[in-house]
Design a protein around this motif. Structure first.
Motif, PDB file in Angstrom:
ATOM      1  N   UNK A  75       5.007  12.850   4.495  1.00 19.51           N
ATOM      2  CA  UNK A  75       4.870  13.739   5.641  1.00 19.51           C
ATOM      3  C   UNK A  75       3.424  14.175   5.846  1.00 19.51           C
ATOM      4  N   UNK A  76       2.672  14.283   4.767  1.00 25.17           N
ATOM      5  CA  UNK A  76       1.282  14.713   4.845  1.00 25.17           C
ATOM      6  C   UNK A  76       0.345  13.573   5.212  1.00 25.17           C
ATOM      7  N   UNK A  77       0.645  12.379   4.718  1.00 24.37           N
ATOM      8  CA  UNK A  77      -0.165  11.183   4.968  1.00 24.37           C
ATOM      9  C   UNK A  77       0.744  10.125   5.588  1.00 24.37           C
ATOM     10  N   UNK A  78       0.972  10.215   6.908  1.00 25.53           N
ATOM     11  CA  UNK A  78       2.037   9.438   7.548  1.00 25.53           C
ATOM     12  C   UNK A  78       1.804   7.941   7.754  1.00 25.53           C
ATOM     13  N   UNK A  79       0.595   7.437   7.595  1.00 27.46           N
ATOM     14  CA  UNK A  79       0.415   5.993   7.767  1.00 27.46           C
ATOM     15  C   UNK A  79       0.419   5.311   6.397  1.00 27.46           C
ATOM     16  N   UNK A  80       0.827   4.061   6.341  1.00 28.57           N
ATOM     17  CA  UNK A  80       0.808   3.344   5.059  1.00 28.57           C
ATOM     18  C   UNK A  80      -0.574   3.340   4.399  1.00 28.57           C
ATOM     19  N   UNK A  81      -1.627   3.188   5.194  1.00 33.00           N
ATOM     20  CA  UNK A  81      -2.985   3.155   4.633  1.00 33.00           C
ATOM     21  C   UNK A  81      -3.363   4.497   4.014  1.00 33.00           C
ATOM     22  N   UNK A  82      -3.049   5.584   4.708  1.00 33.79           N
ATOM     23  CA  UNK A  82      -3.352   6.918   4.174  1.00 33.79           C
ATOM     24  C   UNK A  82      -2.545   7.188   2.906  1.00 33.79           C
ATOM     25  N   UNK A  83      -1.272   6.871   2.965  1.00 29.39           N
ATOM     26  CA  UNK A  83      -0.399   7.107   1.824  1.00 29.39           C
ATOM     27  C   UNK A  83      -0.860   6.308   0.614  1.00 29.39           C
ATOM     28  N   UNK A  84      -1.181   5.052   0.816  1.00 31.80           N
ATOM     29  CA  UNK A  84      -1.632   4.210  -0.297  1.00 31.80           C
ATOM     30  C   UNK A  84      -2.906   4.755  -0.921  1.00 31.80           C
ATOM     31  N   UNK A  85      -3.835   5.171  -0.094  1.00 31.31           N
ATOM     32  CA  UNK A  85      -5.107   5.696  -0.615  1.00 31.31           C
ATOM     33  C   UNK A  85      -4.878   6.918  -1.493  1.00 31.31           C
ATOM     34  N   UNK A  86      -4.033   7.826  -1.021  1.00 29.18           N
ATOM     35  CA  UNK A  86      -3.760   9.043  -1.776  1.00 29.18           C
ATOM     36  C   UNK A  86      -3.019   8.730  -3.074  1.00 29.18           C
ATOM     37  N   UNK A  87      -2.038   7.846  -3.012  1.00 29.54           N
ATOM     38  CA  UNK A  87      -1.274   7.501  -4.212  1.00 29.54           C
ATOM     39  C   UNK A  87      -2.184   6.857  -5.254  1.00 29.54           C
ATOM     40  N   UNK A  88      -3.009   5.916  -4.844  1.00 30.73           N
ATOM     41  CA  UNK A  88      -3.917   5.263  -5.792  1.00 30.73           C
ATOM     42  C   UNK A  88      -4.891   6.277  -6.384  1.00 30.73           C
ATOM     43  N   UNK A  89      -5.471   7.128  -5.536  1.00 29.15           N
ATOM     44  CA  UNK A  89      -6.430   8.131  -6.019  1.00 29.15           C
ATOM     45  C   UNK A  89      -5.762   9.164  -6.933  1.00 29.15           C
ATOM     46  N   UNK A  90      -4.630   9.695  -6.489  1.00 36.36           N
ATOM     47  CA  UNK A  90      -3.963  10.754  -7.243  1.00 36.36           C
ATOM     48  C   UNK A  90      -3.411  10.273  -8.579  1.00 36.36           C
ATOM     49  N   UNK A  91      -2.902   9.065  -8.606  1.00 36.55           N
ATOM     50  CA  UNK A  91      -2.270   8.587  -9.823  1.00 36.55           C
ATOM     51  C   UNK A  91      -3.187   7.698 -10.651  1.00 36.55           C
ATOM     52  N   UNK A  92      -4.437   7.566 -10.205  1.00 36.71           N
ATOM     53  CA  UNK A  92      -5.412   6.730 -10.928  1.00 36.71           C
ATOM     54  C   UNK A  92      -4.853   5.352 -11.214  1.00 36.71           C
TER      55      UNK A  92
END
Length: 86
Positions: A63-80
């Protein structure tokens, strides 16, 4: 956790969006809400991500990062999850 880069994860999440939302035209910049996404779809997408990455991922990220590109970037960054660079 599996090492995965942002581009690869973006491609996978885009596929999850297409399958879950039933729209083959969605791409990495497509908006979850504009594509008809709802809470159930968000849970389904996150469940697949959790299985893929063997990690806990908050549904709120969709809901916070609604596009696949945004979501992927956050997941990769947040979870290292990015591969180590030397």
């Amino acid at each position: 956790m599996n090492a995965i880069d942002t581009a690869e994860l973006t491609g996978l999440i885009t596929g999850y969006y297409r399958e879950t939302l039933g729209d083959d035209t969605l791409d990495a910049t497509s908006d979850f809400f504009e594509a008809g996404g709802d809470s159930l779809a968000a849970f389904q997408i996150v469940h697949r991500l959790q299985e893929l990455l063997d990690a806990e991922i908050a549904v709120a990220l969709v809901f916070t990062y609604p596009s696949p590109a945004e979501l992927a970037e956050v997941v990769v960054d947040d979870l290292s999850l990015a591969p180590a660079s030397f």
